[in-house]
Design a protein around this motif. Sequence first.
Motif, PDB file in Angstrom:
ATOM      1  N   LEU A  52       0.842  -1.127   0.070  1.00  0.00           N
ATOM      2  CA  LEU A  52      -0.129   0.132   0.080  1.00  0.00           C
ATOM      3  C   LEU A  52       0.561   1.148   0.177  1.00  0.00           C
ATOM      4  CD1 LEU A  52      -3.288   0.453   1.707  1.00  0.00           C
ATOM      5  CD2 LEU A  52      -1.698   2.460   1.665  1.00  0.00           C
ATOM      6  N   HIS A  53       1.932   1.256   0.702  1.00  0.00           N
ATOM      7  CA  HIS A  53       2.903   2.421   0.864  1.00  0.00           C
ATOM      8  C   HIS A  53       3.520   2.522  -0.670  1.00  0.00           C
ATOM      9  CE1 HIS A  53       5.684   5.202   2.570  1.00  0.00           C
ATOM     10  NE2 HIS A  53       6.834   4.541   2.126  1.00  0.00           N
ATOM     11  N   LEU A  62      -2.019  -6.320   0.160  1.00  0.00           N
ATOM     12  CA  LEU A  62      -2.715  -5.490   1.182  1.00  0.00           C
ATOM     13  C   LEU A  62      -3.027  -6.166   2.510  1.00  0.00           C
ATOM     14  CD1 LEU A  62      -5.104  -3.668  -1.422  1.00  0.00           C
ATOM     15  CD2 LEU A  62      -2.887  -2.884  -0.503  1.00  0.00           C
ATOM     16  N   GLY A  97      -8.200  -4.931   5.435  1.00  0.00           N
ATOM     17  CA  GLY A  97      -8.870  -3.598   5.376  1.00  0.00           C
ATOM     18  C   GLY A  97      -8.117  -2.765   4.302  1.00  0.00           C
ATOM     19  N   GLY A  98      -7.019  -3.225   3.751  1.00  0.00           N
ATOM     20  CA  GLY A  98      -6.385  -2.415   2.815  1.00  0.00           C
ATOM     21  C   GLY A  98      -7.277  -2.178   1.666  1.00  0.00           C
ATOM     22  N   ASP A 110     -10.279  -1.595   1.209  1.00  0.00           N
ATOM     23  CA  ASP A 110     -11.356  -0.739   1.225  1.00  0.00           C
ATOM     24  C   ASP A 110     -10.901   0.609   1.893  1.00  0.00           C
ATOM     25  OD1 ASP A 110     -13.316  -2.677   0.598  1.00  0.00           O
ATOM     26  OD2 ASP A 110     -13.225  -3.572   2.723  1.00  0.00           O
ATOM     27  N   SER A 111      -9.783   0.823   2.039  1.00  0.00           N
ATOM     28  CA  SER A 111      -9.009   1.990   2.487  1.00  0.00           C
ATOM     29  C   SER A 111      -9.391   3.226   1.513  1.00  0.00           C
ATOM     30  CB  SER A 111      -7.495   1.984   2.671  1.00  0.00           C
ATOM     31  OG  SER A 111      -6.894   3.193   2.622  1.00  0.00           O
ATOM     32  N   PRO A 112     -10.184   4.321   1.950  1.00  0.00           N
ATOM     33  CA  PRO A 112     -10.566   5.354   0.821  1.00  0.00           C
ATOM     34  C   PRO A 112      -9.040   5.695   0.195  1.00  0.00           C
ATOM     35  CG  PRO A 112     -11.619   5.518   2.918  1.00  0.00           C
ATOM     36  CD  PRO A 112     -10.579   4.633   3.062  1.00  0.00           C
ATOM     37  N   ALA A 113      -7.974   5.962   0.915  1.00  0.00           N
ATOM     38  CA  ALA A 113      -6.822   6.225   0.295  1.00  0.00           C
ATOM     39  C   ALA A 113      -6.178   5.298  -0.758  1.00  0.00           C
ATOM     40  CB  ALA A 113      -5.514   6.566   1.311  1.00  0.00           C
ATOM     41  N   PHE A 114      -6.385   4.032  -0.287  1.00  0.00           N
ATOM     42  CA  PHE A 114      -5.819   3.117  -1.312  1.00  0.00           C
ATOM     43  C   PHE A 114      -6.768   3.209  -2.571  1.00  0.00           C
ATOM     44  CE2 PHE A 114      -6.246  -1.170  -3.556  1.00  0.00           C
ATOM     45  CZ  PHE A 114      -4.772  -1.179  -3.821  1.00  0.00           C
ATOM     46  N   ARG A 115      -8.146   3.291  -2.523  1.00  0.00           N
ATOM     47  CA  ARG A 115      -9.071   3.466  -3.679  1.00  0.00           C
ATOM     48  C   ARG A 115      -8.796   4.648  -4.575  1.00  0.00           C
ATOM     49  NH1 ARG A 115     -13.206  -0.053  -3.981  1.00  0.00           N
ATOM     50  NH2 ARG A 115     -13.580  -1.416  -2.155  1.00  0.00           N
ATOM     51  N   GLU A 116      -8.463   5.846  -3.884  1.00  0.00           N
ATOM     52  CA  GLU A 116      -7.851   6.906  -4.559  1.00  0.00           C
ATOM     53  C   GLU A 116      -6.743   6.687  -5.467  1.00  0.00           C
ATOM     54  OE1 GLU A 116      -7.058  11.581  -3.663  1.00  0.00           O
ATOM     55  OE2 GLU A 116      -7.886  10.541  -2.318  1.00  0.00           O
TER      56      GLU A 116
END
Length: 198
Positions: free
Chosen positions: A91-92, A123, A126-127, A129-135
Motif C-alpha cells: 500500500l505504501h 494488502l 482492510g487495505g 477498502d481504504s479510501p486512500a488506497f481506492r483513490e
Amino acid sequence: MGVERLLMVSTGSAYATSLPFWLDWLRASYTGLEVSVVLTGSARRFVTRQALAHRVAGDVLFDEWPEDEVHARHVALAEWAEALVVYPATLHYTARLALGLADSPSLLAAQCTRAPIAVAPALPPGGLDSPAFREHWSQLSARPNVVMVPPEQGRSLTTGRMEAWVPPTLPEVIERLEGRRVQLVDDHRVHPERKALL
C-alpha cells in the motif's frame, strides 16, 4: 511476451518470499527474456539478493542511490526496461507511485518511463477498502501506461483469517501487462501525435 527486457520491483510484503519461484517460472516460460530486479529496503526483510541473483540474467539491485555510483541509476532503469512489474506492491509503495513521488531509483524510473507498468498489490486486512488506497488505485488506473492488477482475497499471515489481499499469480500479471503493452502500441499507430504524451 512482446518485450525482451523486464524490470521487476519487489516491495516489503511477505509475499516477496515467492519471488524466487516466479523468477524461475519466468526463466522457463520466456527463454529470451532478460529480467532485472530491484528490491526496496523493506523487501529485503523477506528475500535476499543471493536468493535471486542466479535466477536472472540481469541485475539484482537495491532501491537506493549508492554514494559512489557514477551513473544515474533511475535513468539507466527507465531506459533499459521495456516493461516494469511491481510485484508485490505494498500500500505504501502504491501510494508513493500514485502521488508522483520519486524518492528512490525505482519510483523515479517508473514516473519517467513510457514503458507499460503492471502494479500487483498485496494488502493487509482492510487495505482494499481504504479510501486512500481506492483513490491511489483510481489515479494510477488513469495513467495510459499503467495497469492495476486486482489482488485476491487470501489468508492474513498475521491473523490467520481470510481477510488479507494477496497478489495474483505472476502469469496473470504478465498477461495484463502484455495487454496494456499491445494497447499502447495500437494507440501509437492510430494516434501517433499522442506519443509525446505517453
